[in-house]
Write a protein that holds these residues in place. Structure first.
Motif, short mmCIF file in Angstrom:
data_model
loop_
_atom_site.label_atom_id
_atom_site.label_comp_id
_atom_site.label_asym_id
_atom_site.label_seq_id
_atom_site.Cartn_x
_atom_site.Cartn_y
_atom_site.Cartn_z
N VAL A 97 -53.67 -19.81 36.85
CA VAL A 97 -53.10 -18.85 35.91
C VAL A 97 -53.95 -17.59 35.91
O VAL A 97 -55.14 -17.63 35.60
CB VAL A 97 -53.04 -19.44 34.48
N ASP A 98 -53.35 -16.48 36.30
CA ASP A 98 -54.06 -15.20 36.28
C ASP A 98 -54.52 -14.90 34.86
O ASP A 98 -53.82 -15.19 33.89
CB ASP A 98 -53.11 -14.10 36.77
N LYS A 99 -55.70 -14.29 34.73
CA LYS A 99 -56.25 -14.07 33.40
C LYS A 99 -55.48 -13.02 32.61
O LYS A 99 -55.74 -12.84 31.42
CB LYS A 99 -57.72 -13.68 33.48
N SER A 100 -54.52 -12.36 33.24
CA SER A 100 -53.71 -11.39 32.53
C SER A 100 -52.65 -12.05 31.65
O SER A 100 -52.10 -11.42 30.75
CB SER A 100 -53.00 -10.48 33.53
N THR A 101 -52.34 -13.32 31.92
CA THR A 101 -51.20 -13.94 31.25
C THR A 101 -51.57 -15.32 30.73
O THR A 101 -52.73 -15.72 30.74
CB THR A 101 -50.00 -14.03 32.23
N TYR A 102 -50.57 -16.07 30.26
CA TYR A 102 -50.81 -17.41 29.73
C TYR A 102 -49.54 -18.24 29.85
O TYR A 102 -48.44 -17.70 30.06
CB TYR A 102 -51.25 -17.35 28.27
N ILE A 103 -49.67 -19.54 29.73
CA ILE A 103 -48.54 -20.47 29.82
C ILE A 103 -48.76 -21.58 28.82
O ILE A 103 -49.90 -21.89 28.45
CB ILE A 103 -48.41 -21.04 31.25
N THR A 104 -47.68 -22.20 28.34
CA THR A 104 -47.78 -23.25 27.33
C THR A 104 -47.34 -24.60 27.89
O THR A 104 -46.65 -24.67 28.90
CB THR A 104 -46.90 -22.91 26.11
N GLY A 105 -47.73 -25.65 27.19
CA GLY A 105 -47.35 -26.99 27.59
C GLY A 105 -45.86 -27.23 27.47
O GLY A 105 -45.29 -28.05 28.18
N GLU A 106 -45.21 -26.51 26.57
CA GLU A 106 -43.76 -26.66 26.43
C GLU A 106 -43.03 -26.13 27.66
O GLU A 106 -42.02 -26.67 28.10
CB GLU A 106 -43.28 -25.91 25.18
N GLU A 107 -43.57 -25.05 28.23
CA GLU A 107 -42.94 -24.48 29.42
C GLU A 107 -43.28 -25.27 30.68
O GLU A 107 -42.43 -25.43 31.55
CB GLU A 107 -43.42 -23.03 29.59
N LEU A 108 -44.51 -25.74 30.77
CA LEU A 108 -44.92 -26.56 31.92
C LEU A 108 -44.85 -28.02 31.53
O LEU A 108 -45.86 -28.68 31.32
CB LEU A 108 -46.32 -26.17 32.37
N ASN A 109 -43.66 -28.53 31.47
CA ASN A 109 -43.41 -29.93 31.16
C ASN A 109 -42.97 -30.60 32.46
O ASN A 109 -41.86 -30.34 32.95
CB ASN A 109 -42.34 -30.06 30.08
N ALA A 110 -43.82 -31.43 33.03
CA ALA A 110 -43.56 -31.99 34.35
C ALA A 110 -42.24 -32.74 34.43
O ALA A 110 -41.46 -32.55 35.36
CB ALA A 110 -44.71 -32.91 34.77
N SER A 111 -41.98 -33.59 33.45
CA SER A 111 -40.75 -34.37 33.45
C SER A 111 -39.51 -33.47 33.37
O SER A 111 -38.54 -33.65 34.12
CB SER A 111 -40.75 -35.35 32.28
N PHE A 131 -46.57 -20.62 46.39
CA PHE A 131 -45.46 -20.21 45.54
C PHE A 131 -46.01 -19.42 44.35
O PHE A 131 -47.10 -19.72 43.85
CB PHE A 131 -44.67 -21.43 45.06
N PHE A 132 -45.25 -18.44 43.92
CA PHE A 132 -45.74 -17.45 42.96
C PHE A 132 -44.69 -17.25 41.87
O PHE A 132 -43.51 -17.10 42.17
CB PHE A 132 -45.99 -16.16 43.73
N ASN A 133 -45.11 -17.26 40.60
CA ASN A 133 -44.19 -17.01 39.49
C ASN A 133 -44.66 -15.85 38.63
O ASN A 133 -45.84 -15.74 38.31
CB ASN A 133 -44.06 -18.25 38.60
N GLY A 134 -43.73 -15.00 38.25
CA GLY A 134 -44.00 -13.95 37.28
C GLY A 134 -43.49 -14.37 35.92
O GLY A 134 -42.35 -14.84 35.79
N LEU A 135 -44.31 -14.23 34.88
CA LEU A 135 -43.97 -14.76 33.55
C LEU A 135 -43.46 -13.72 32.57
O LEU A 135 -43.03 -14.06 31.47
CB LEU A 135 -45.19 -15.46 32.95
N SER A 136 -43.52 -12.44 32.93
CA SER A 136 -43.07 -11.37 32.03
C SER A 136 -43.79 -11.40 30.69
O SER A 136 -43.20 -11.15 29.65
CB SER A 136 -41.55 -11.46 31.79
N ARG A 137 -45.05 -11.69 30.72
CA ARG A 137 -45.85 -11.66 29.50
C ARG A 137 -47.32 -11.41 29.84
O ARG A 137 -47.79 -11.77 30.90
CB ARG A 137 -45.73 -12.97 28.72
#
Length: 400
Positions: free
Chosen positions: A163-177, A306-312
């Motif tokens: 995770v680039d230090k410019s952004t963040y991600i939550t457990g709700e969004e990264l739910n493996a199942s 693989f690369f993802n942009g999160l818009s945040r």
């Protein structure tokens, strides 16, 4: 006379000592808050090599123009935003986007990948000893991943992402199942019908990217040639119809390439409504002594990412004027592809990189940005990576 000379000498020594102590104290007092401010403010740290603002003026600029430093506009004294397009161009200008990784982040990424590869190798020794070759000589039965452990967000983040230090991600969004169960099959697969038009669009925001031994003037030895070969593999080996767009949007300058390609993407998607998958194929940029190489079936093979942009942004939250309604699908798409890579080709795919912009990934849920090798890879190493990439794309798009 002697006494007076000695007295002056010792008085001079004492004064010099006082000055040195005072200077040391001032330096110490100044350095600590400045260092703290650097570490606590991502706006002043777009890469460890980009900290150019200092003091009160910097704070005023970054507080009132939150994206100032992050967009790479260090030499702009004022930003006047007239429209949404201009605002997006400011965000993308001079950032160099995914192509410029600071060495610190690259080393971290590679260190994580080495640990992951060791862990995957251990799992392969325990559970994959009975694997037999299938689908010809290039593909083996998959190594079973312990997916149950990835219900833990921290473990999932550790083994799959940077995770680039410019952004963040939550457990709700990264739910493996949830991401694994996201249906990403092509429409013709779901309905059992033949496709009537192109299903996949491959294009290149940065068409000028080449490799260590690319031939000047020969696009076939650049990332564009890699895109043509990937399209051929998908069509001939997996019966997936592809449109390969070879337009150039970074010839004069890379700064506005993402904004430049946007109208053409919209035109192509309107002209070919059957397109469900959009792939922006790139080549990464790394330190000159870094080689992104692994071995697949005895062949030296370029690693890809693989690369993802999160818009945040961590500093400003959601970027409302750069919304991506397909972010959930984007994340599921890259995750499912990463899982397939880890199962069938351990060590081939680097950790998924998450960053703050959206990179024109908002048009389709099955949008993908791929960093295929780097400038230090040979064309042969890159070409060796294309059959595995086509294979994992086919498995996800056909639900296999």
């Amino acid at each position: 006379m002697r006494t007076t000379g000695r007295k002056r000498f010792w008085m001079g020594m004492i004064q010099t000592g006082i000055l040195l102590i005072t200077a040391g104290v001032l330096l110490f007092l100044f350095k600590i808050p400045w260092k703290w401010m650097q570490e606590s403010s991502p706006l002043l740290m777009y890469g460890s090599q980009r900290t150019t603002q200092e003091g009160l003026i910097s704070r005023v600029i970054t507080q009132h123009i939150p994206l100032y430093t992050y967009a790479g506009c260090n030499y702009v004294t004022a930003i006047s935003i007239q429209s949404k397009l201009t605002e997006e161009e400011v965000l993308l200008a001079q950032a160099r986007d995914e192509d410029v990784f600071i060495e610190e982040q690259q080393l971290f990424n590679e260190g994580m990948e080495e640990e992951n590869s060791a862990a995957r190798g251990s799992e392969q020794n325990k559970e994959g000893n009975e694997a037999e070759e299938t689908l010809g000589t290039d593909v083996q039965l998959p190594v079973a991943l312990p997916m149950e452990k990835y219900s833990d967000f921290d473990m999932l983040l550790q083994d799959f992402y940077v995770v680039d230090k410019s952004t963040y991600i939550t457990g709700e969004e990264l739910n493996a199942s949830k991401m694994l169960n996201y249906d990403l099959r092509l429409k013709d697969v779901k309905e059992g019908m033949d496709a009537e038009g192109p299903q996949v669009l491959i294009y290149h925001t940065h068409s000028q990217e080449g490799y260590a031994d690319s031939v000047p003037g020969d696009k076939g030895t650049t990332v564009v040639g890699a895109g043509e070969r990937l399209a051929q593999l998908l069509e001939e080996e997996y019966d997936i119809k592809v449109l390969h767009h070879t337009g150039e949007y970074d010839v004069e300058s890379r700064d506005y390439a993402y904004a430049n390609v946007e109208p053409q993407l919209e035109k192509l998607l309107a002209e070919y409504p059957t397109i469900e998958v959009v792939i922006d194929l790139h080549r990464d940029g790394v330190a000159d002594d870094t080689r992104l190489v692994t071995e697949i079936d005895g062949k030296r093979t370029a690693q890809f990412m693989f690369f993802n942009g999160l818009s945040r942004l961590k500093s400003a939250g959601e970027i409302e004027y750069l919304k991506n309604e397909n972010r959930e699908g984007n994340l599921a798409f890259s995750f499912q592809l990463q899982v397939k890579c880890m199962e069938y080709y351990p060590g081939l795919a680097r950790s998924i990189y998450l960053k703050g912009y959206r990179y024109n990934m908002q048009y389709k849920e099955k949008s993908l940005l791929v960093e295929l090798g780097a400038q230090t890879n040979t064309v042969e190493e890159v070409w060796n990576a294309l059959p595995p990439l086509a294979h994992v794309l086919s498995m996800v798009l056909k639900g296999e």
